[in-house]
Design a protein around this motif. Structure first.
Motif, PDB file in Angstrom:
ATOM      1  N   ILE A  86       0.849  -1.187   0.000  1.00  0.00           N
ATOM      2  CA  ILE A  86       0.000   0.000   0.000  1.00  0.00           C
ATOM      3  C   ILE A  86       0.885   1.238   0.000  1.00  0.00           C
ATOM      4  O   ILE A  86       1.548   1.525   0.996  1.00  0.00           O
ATOM      5  N   ASP A 113     -13.180   6.752   0.497  1.00  0.00           N
ATOM      6  CA  ASP A 113     -13.474   5.318   0.615  1.00  0.00           C
ATOM      7  C   ASP A 113     -12.323   4.445   0.119  1.00  0.00           C
ATOM      8  O   ASP A 113     -12.537   3.309  -0.298  1.00  0.00           O
ATOM      9  N   GLU A 147     -10.069   2.800   1.619  1.00  0.00           N
ATOM     10  CA  GLU A 147      -9.915   1.533   2.331  1.00  0.00           C
ATOM     11  C   GLU A 147     -10.801   0.452   1.707  1.00  0.00           C
ATOM     12  O   GLU A 147     -10.330  -0.659   1.433  1.00  0.00           O
ATOM     13  N   ASP A 148     -12.064   0.789   1.477  1.00  0.00           N
ATOM     14  CA  ASP A 148     -12.985  -0.183   0.872  1.00  0.00           C
ATOM     15  C   ASP A 148     -12.586  -0.497  -0.569  1.00  0.00           C
ATOM     16  O   ASP A 148     -12.733  -1.631  -1.029  1.00  0.00           O
ATOM     17  N   ILE A 160      -9.549  -0.627  -1.798  1.00  0.00           N
ATOM     18  CA  ILE A 160      -8.409  -1.544  -1.808  1.00  0.00           C
ATOM     19  C   ILE A 160      -8.827  -2.937  -1.361  1.00  0.00           C
ATOM     20  O   ILE A 160      -8.357  -3.944  -1.905  1.00  0.00           O
ATOM     21  N   VAL A 161      -9.713  -3.020  -0.386  1.00  0.00           N
ATOM     22  CA  VAL A 161     -10.222  -4.330   0.042  1.00  0.00           C
ATOM     23  C   VAL A 161     -10.887  -5.033  -1.134  1.00  0.00           C
ATOM     24  O   VAL A 161     -10.692  -6.237  -1.350  1.00  0.00           O
ATOM     25  N   ALA A 173       0.951   5.540   5.318  1.00  0.00           N
ATOM     26  CA  ALA A 173       0.060   4.463   4.890  1.00  0.00           C
ATOM     27  C   ALA A 173      -0.045   3.332   5.913  1.00  0.00           C
ATOM     28  O   ALA A 173      -0.808   2.383   5.707  1.00  0.00           O
ATOM     29  N   LEU A 200      -3.627   2.669   7.303  1.00  0.00           N
ATOM     30  CA  LEU A 200      -4.473   2.122   6.245  1.00  0.00           C
ATOM     31  C   LEU A 200      -4.147   0.653   6.000  1.00  0.00           C
ATOM     32  O   LEU A 200      -5.054  -0.193   5.901  1.00  0.00           O
ATOM     33  N   ARG A 217      -5.598  -1.583   8.747  1.00  0.00           N
ATOM     34  CA  ARG A 217      -7.052  -1.773   8.680  1.00  0.00           C
ATOM     35  C   ARG A 217      -7.439  -2.723   7.545  1.00  0.00           C
ATOM     36  O   ARG A 217      -8.367  -3.538   7.676  1.00  0.00           O
ATOM     37  N   ILE A 218      -6.717  -2.618   6.454  1.00  0.00           N
ATOM     38  CA  ILE A 218      -6.990  -3.516   5.325  1.00  0.00           C
ATOM     39  C   ILE A 218      -6.637  -4.950   5.687  1.00  0.00           C
ATOM     40  O   ILE A 218      -7.395  -5.882   5.407  1.00  0.00           O
ATOM     41  N   LYS A 265      -9.382  -6.389   7.890  1.00  0.00           N
ATOM     42  CA  LYS A 265     -10.601  -6.724   7.156  1.00  0.00           C
ATOM     43  C   LYS A 265     -10.438  -7.992   6.335  1.00  0.00           C
ATOM     44  O   LYS A 265     -11.411  -8.727   6.124  1.00  0.00           O
ATOM     45  N   PRO A 279      -5.017  -2.225  14.367  1.00  0.00           N
ATOM     46  CA  PRO A 279      -5.141  -0.790  14.072  1.00  0.00           C
ATOM     47  C   PRO A 279      -5.120   0.076  15.323  1.00  0.00           C
ATOM     48  O   PRO A 279      -4.578   1.181  15.305  1.00  0.00           O
TER      49      PRO A 279
END
Length: 320
Positions: A104, A156, A158-159, A161-162, A185, A188, A191-192, A195, A203
């Motif tokens: 990332i 958005d 984060e979403d 990249i997920v 980064a 971020l 968090r990724i 998830k 995090p």
């Protein structure tokens, strides 16, 4: 963000609980449970490196045997991962070869050697960064497998990249790890990874480590030696902060890097002046997508892919 998640030694039960407690993680109840925790971390770390990627740069005949469940249960072999020996390094390198890792934000050009080293180790690197990043050229140079351009400042992101990584998994490119070598980064990436149920730092621990005032609070609650400090939300907080902390003191941003905005102050008058100067300096500063520092001109908007440096300040005891 570590690629292979290290774990504390079994003799460090007490120290481990004290450290993780200071950053908001749950302690382990007993030495026996601590051993079980370590073993589960080792198993999950190894399991996270199982890959069916078609993008393997060199044969890895030993990797499947190492990831075999029978091997994972042999704790004597598992423990090698924590040793500074040639055998341990050989084992770690075998696990890395053929793995698929998403980076990332590539950072500045000086990070190139990291990706070259990863390629030489047989790691398949996928970089997600701002469109037009210098790292995009690494694909044609054979250093990385793929570059995926995005706007890292999207709310958005984060979403986004997920979803990108889930799509990779759906296409039989099993992602083994998510990481970054770029300061801004790190939250971020954490968090990724969470998830996606991949190994990584919590995090909450990352947030506490990046926020200097939060770090001090956690240390104080854990009864660890902590310099006197005070959060500054506005100029009106300066007098009380000075009384609490005393002089000499250090004024600093609670977040940031490269010691930007970090100034020693010796008197109340000096503190008032420095607070105004640093606040004005931080208001207009940002980090470019290549890692350089820049300032906004009057009325100029933050360019895409950049990171603002503005944040709250704190006053802290000066330790000589």
């Amino acid at each position: 963000m570590a690629f292979v998640v290290g774990t504390p030694t079994r003799s460090s039960y007490g120290s481990y609980n004290k450290i993780v407690g200071s950053i908001g993680m749950s302690p382990v109840a007993s030495p026996h449970m601590f051993n079980q925790y370590l073993h589960s971390m080792e198993e999950s770390a190894l399991a996270g490196f199982k890959s069916s990627s078609p993008h393997v740069r060199k044969p890895t005949p030993d990797r499947d045997s190492i990831l075999d469940p029978a091997f994972v249960k042999r704790k004597s072999k598992m423990d090698q991962l924590h040793h500074a020996t040639e055998a341990a390094q050989s084992l770690r390198l075998t696990l890395c070869a053929g793995s698929n890792v998403v980076i990332i934000n590539a950072g500045y050009k000086g990070k190139r050697f990291i990706y070259e080293k990863a390629r030489n180790m047989g790691v398949n690197i996928y970089i997600i960064d701002n469109a037009g990043s210098w790292s995009e050229a690494l694909v044609d140079e054979g250093v990385i497998v793929k570059f995926i351009g995005v706007n890292m400042n999207d709310p958005d992101i984060e979403d986004q990249i997920v979803k990108i990584i889930n799509d990779m998994n759906d296409k039989d490119i099993a992602v083994d790890g998510v990481m970054t070598f770029w300061e801004t980064a790190v939250p971020l990436a954490a968090r990724i990874a969470l998830k996606l149920h991949l190994p990584g730092n919590p995090p909450s621990a990352i947030d506490a480590a990046k926020n200097k005032h939060k770090t001090r609070e956690m240390m104080s609650k854990a009864r660890l030696p902590t310099p006197r400090n005070s959060l500054l939300t506005s100029e009106s907080d300066l007098l009380e902060a000075a009384k609490h902390v005393g002089f000499p003191a250090v004024l600093k941003p609670i977040e940031g890097l490269l010691s930007i905005g970090v100034v020693r102050v010796d008197t109340e008058t000096h503190l008032n002046k420095v607070f105004k100067d640093v606040t004005q300096q931080m208001d207009g500063m940002y980090m470019t997508k290549d890692g350089a520092m820049a300032s906004l001109a009057p009325g100029e908007s933050l360019p895409p892919g950049t990171h603002p440096l503005k944040c709250k300040l704190m006053l802290e005891e000066y330790l000589d």
